[in-house]
Write a protein that holds these residues in place. Structure first.
Motif, PDB file in Angstrom:
ATOM      1  N   PHE A  72       0.889  -1.032   0.034  1.00 13.75           N
ATOM      2  CA  PHE A  72       0.687   0.134   0.016  1.00 13.75           C
ATOM      3  C   PHE A  72       0.813   1.177  -0.230  1.00 13.75           C
ATOM      4  O   PHE A  72       0.622   1.824  -0.570  1.00 13.75           O
ATOM      5  N   ARG A  73       2.124   1.325   0.846  1.00 12.88           N
ATOM      6  CA  ARG A  73       2.879   2.363   0.782  1.00 12.88           C
ATOM      7  C   ARG A  73       3.638   2.563  -0.176  1.00 12.88           C
ATOM      8  O   ARG A  73       3.551   4.203  -0.675  1.00 12.88           O
ATOM      9  N   ILE A 126       5.569  14.380 -10.003  1.00 14.33           N
ATOM     10  CA  ILE A 126       6.726  15.216 -10.729  1.00 14.33           C
ATOM     11  C   ILE A 126       7.231  14.520 -11.633  1.00 14.33           C
ATOM     12  O   ILE A 126       8.147  15.344 -12.404  1.00 14.33           O
ATOM     13  N   TRP A 173       1.847   7.214  -6.579  1.00 16.92           N
ATOM     14  CA  TRP A 173       1.262   8.177  -6.747  1.00 16.92           C
ATOM     15  C   TRP A 173       1.665  10.019  -6.739  1.00 16.92           C
ATOM     16  O   TRP A 173       1.305  10.165  -7.149  1.00 16.92           O
ATOM     17  N   LEU A 174       2.607   9.325  -5.123  1.00 17.36           N
ATOM     18  CA  LEU A 174       2.531  10.857  -4.979  1.00 17.36           C
ATOM     19  C   LEU A 174       4.128  11.643  -5.946  1.00 17.36           C
ATOM     20  O   LEU A 174       4.250  12.452  -6.152  1.00 17.36           O
ATOM     21  N   LEU A 220       2.594   1.816  -3.603  1.00  9.19           N
ATOM     22  CA  LEU A 220       1.933   2.723  -4.179  1.00  9.19           C
ATOM     23  C   LEU A 220       2.071   3.621  -3.944  1.00  9.19           C
ATOM     24  O   LEU A 220       1.255   4.372  -5.074  1.00  9.19           O
ATOM     25  N   SER A 221       1.090   4.536  -2.694  1.00  6.14           N
ATOM     26  CA  SER A 221       0.881   5.002  -2.898  1.00  6.14           C
ATOM     27  C   SER A 221       1.470   6.733  -2.789  1.00  6.14           C
ATOM     28  O   SER A 221       2.258   7.367  -3.203  1.00  6.14           O
ATOM     29  N   LEU A 222       2.649   5.958  -2.930  1.00  6.68           N
ATOM     30  CA  LEU A 222       4.071   6.704  -2.957  1.00  6.68           C
ATOM     31  C   LEU A 222       4.277   6.861  -4.039  1.00  6.68           C
ATOM     32  O   LEU A 222       4.781   8.224  -4.908  1.00  6.68           O
TER      33      LEU A 222
END
Lengths: 309, 271
Positions: B7-8, B19, B14-15, B10-12
């Motif tokens: 999950f982390r 950029i 996404w973040l 994936l969200s990374l």
């Protein structure tokens, strides 16, 4: 338009999960001497993956106070360092010492900003932060993906002019403000109890030294540092601790090669373009990030040494 | 545990995704500013040829230090009374002040070459536009990846630069000059060249601009080269160019800054 893999709502949920997880995050640390804890950085350039969390940072624990030495390369790393301190000791954090202005050493500052925490820096740190903040804010966004504001640059409450003694209870730190060397605002911290000298970026090991102050000034300063009565040194980049004063040899050799070969290039009327291609290549195998940072060192040092005579 | 790590990750991603996308845009070699406005602003509707018979420009594709990027402009034929380069204008498209410098050359320069060090504030083209004595314009360009050079701190040696402001050095390639042929010279000028863009973010004060804006080189009072320069020139301006001495004499450099201060330096030259 393609259907996104993750919907915005799901993304927010994931981010919240991520954020909630980071709360308890701590850093790996090593106690290099009694009460002196160091987290080891990595030899990489700042990027979105490492978030500029690349320097050696840590803290020193006294009977009544903890002094943080460099807060890390991102607000998150600052938080993680704070969590690490609370997990290690019940002694309160009284001081944050910024050894110099570089982002990998100060971007964690904001995590420690509280009325009862005093920030310490070189007398020129405040001016250097002011001058560099707009440039650094842009670079952080571009290179690291970090959104910063001027508030992230917490300027020192206590400016160190020459030397300052800091009583942590049962141990005294002697903080020294150095003349221009690695930067124009370098501090070192000497722990009288364990005879440990925390040099931060006045000492590079493994990671190529970065000249952002004065090549000549740095070489001169190394001669003076050598007489410090220490058992152990802590570099800003490299192992968590090193033998004193032998650990200075590699860095000094590199800086002297730069000095000797740039002087020779200037004397033989070589151009800066030529010098950038030819100076100091013999040192290439000895240093990590040589290809990325060596040419910048030549550029900066060439412009300095041109005005020597 | 493994699930939460995924999950982390994936969200990374996404973040980080926006950029990466931004970087892709920034790295494209965009010429919009030149085509849409700068060309017209500097040269109105005149034709500019991108030939390879007049000048070359060389600059590092990736700059080591955005506040000190070595630039070399080389002419591809010698200066003669019949065929020479009258001027070279240097434009850095995406700098806050795109006009970097304009140099005027005489046939007495021998070669219309100029090398200097410049500040780059963004990924951008630098272009040199030469005007030959027949009134035609010829352009050479180079793309440079550098950023922040104009707002970058002026270096830690600003005090040193201020204390020796106006000090100059002239360096000849050889100990003696060769008569009647182009001799390379290097000029070192100490001046902090403050851009006026270096904002003190904590006091919200901008350090006022203080930079060299004119240079003039003469040999025995005969003009070799003159130039108008702007904030893109690095601190402690440095120029390499040529001159042709027909006998011994005085090589003289005069500069002026935007505050009106003038500094001169001369050196006697013997064959």
């Amino acid at each position: 338009m393609r259907k996104p893999l993750i919907t915005p709502t799901l993304a927010i949920v994931l981010m919240l999960l991520y954020v909630s997880q980071s709360f308890a995050e701590t850093l790996s640390i090593k106690e290099v001497a009694n009460g002196i804890f160091v987290h080891q950085g990595i030899h990489e350039l700042p990027d979105p993956n490492n978030k500029d969390e690349i320097a050696n940072i840590g803290f020193i624990v006294g009977d009544s106070c903890v002094a943080v030495i460099d807060s890390g390369g991102s607000p998150e790393q600052g938080e993680a360092l704070k969590n690490t301190i609370t997990a290690t000791t019940k002694t309160p954090i009284c001081f944050v010492i910024n050894t110099h202005v570089h982002p990998d050493h100060i971007y964690g500052n904001i995590a420690f900003k509280q009325p009862n925490v005093k920030f310490l820096g070189h007398k020129r740190l405040r001016a250097s932060m002011s001058a560099r903040a707009p440039y650094y804010i842009e670079a952080a966004k571009r290179d690291i993906g970090l959104m910063l504001t001027p508030d992230n640059f917490v300027p020192p409450d206590i400016a160190v002019e020459t030397t300052k003694e800091l009583d942590l209870g049962g141990r005294t730190l002697v903080i020294q403000a150095h003349p221009t060397a690695h930067t124009d605002n370098d501090l070192s911290i000497y722990d009288t109890k364990t005879k440990t000298i925390w040099l931060s970026d006045l000492l590079f090991m493994g990671h190529i030294p970065v000249v952002d102050g004065s090549l000549n000034g740095w070489i001169d300063e190394i001669q003076k540092l050598r007489s410090i009565d220490a058992l152990l040194a802590i570099p800003g980049h490299g192992p968590v601790s090193a033998n004193w004063p032998l650990c200075l040899l590699g860095e000094e050799a590199y800086l002297r090669v730069l000095q000797t070969e740039i002087r020779a290039a200037i004397k033989s009327k070589q151009t800066i373009e030529k010098a950038i291609q030819t100076v100091g290549l013999s040192a290439r195998e000895e240093w990590k990030l040589f290809d990325q940072l060596h040419k910048k060192n030549i550029t900066t040092s060439f412009a300095e040494l041109e005005w020597e005579d | 545990m493994s699930v939460s790590i995924n999950f982390r990750l994936l969200s990374l991603i996404w973040l980080i995704l926006p950029i990466l996308q931004n970087q892709a845009v920034a790295e494209s070699e965009d010429e919009t500013a030149w085509n849409k406005s700068l060309k017209k602003q500097f040269f109105s509707d005149r034709t500019i040829e991108e030939d390879s018979q007049t000048i070359n420009i060389s600059a590092p594709y990736r700059a080591e230090d955005p506040a000190l990027v070595p630039i070399q402009i080389t002419s591809l034929f010698p200066q003669t009374k019949d065929h020479y380069i009258k001027s070279i204008t240097v434009v850095i498209d995406n700098n806050p002040v795109p006009f970097a410098a304009a140099f005027l050359f005489t046939p007495d320069a021998g070669r219309a070459d100029i090398a200097t060090r410049m500040r780059f504030n963004a990924y951008t083209y630098i272009r040199a536009i030469a005007e030959t004595n027949d009134g035609k314009l010829h352009m050479a360009k180079a793309f440079v990846k550098a950023s922040g050079g104009c707002s970058a701190p002026i270096g830690t040696d600003i005090d040193a630069a201020m204390s020796r402001i106006g000090k100059m050095k002239i360096k000849l390639e050889a100990d003696k000059v060769q008569l009647n042929q182009p001799n390379p010279i290097q000029l070192l000028i100490s001046h902090p060249n403050i851009t006026g863009l270096q904002m003190d973010q904590i006091s919200r004060m901008v350090k006022p601009a203080h930079y060299m804006d004119e240079i003039r080189i003469t040999f025995n009072d005969k003009l070799i080269m003159s130039g108008k320069t702007d904030i893109a020139i690095s601190s402690d301006p440095n120029f390499r160019t040529f001159f042709v001495p027909e006998k011994s004499g005085d090589l003289k450099v005069e500069i002026k800054d935007n505050l009106g201060a003038r500094y001169t330096f001369s050196q006697s030259i013997t064959p």
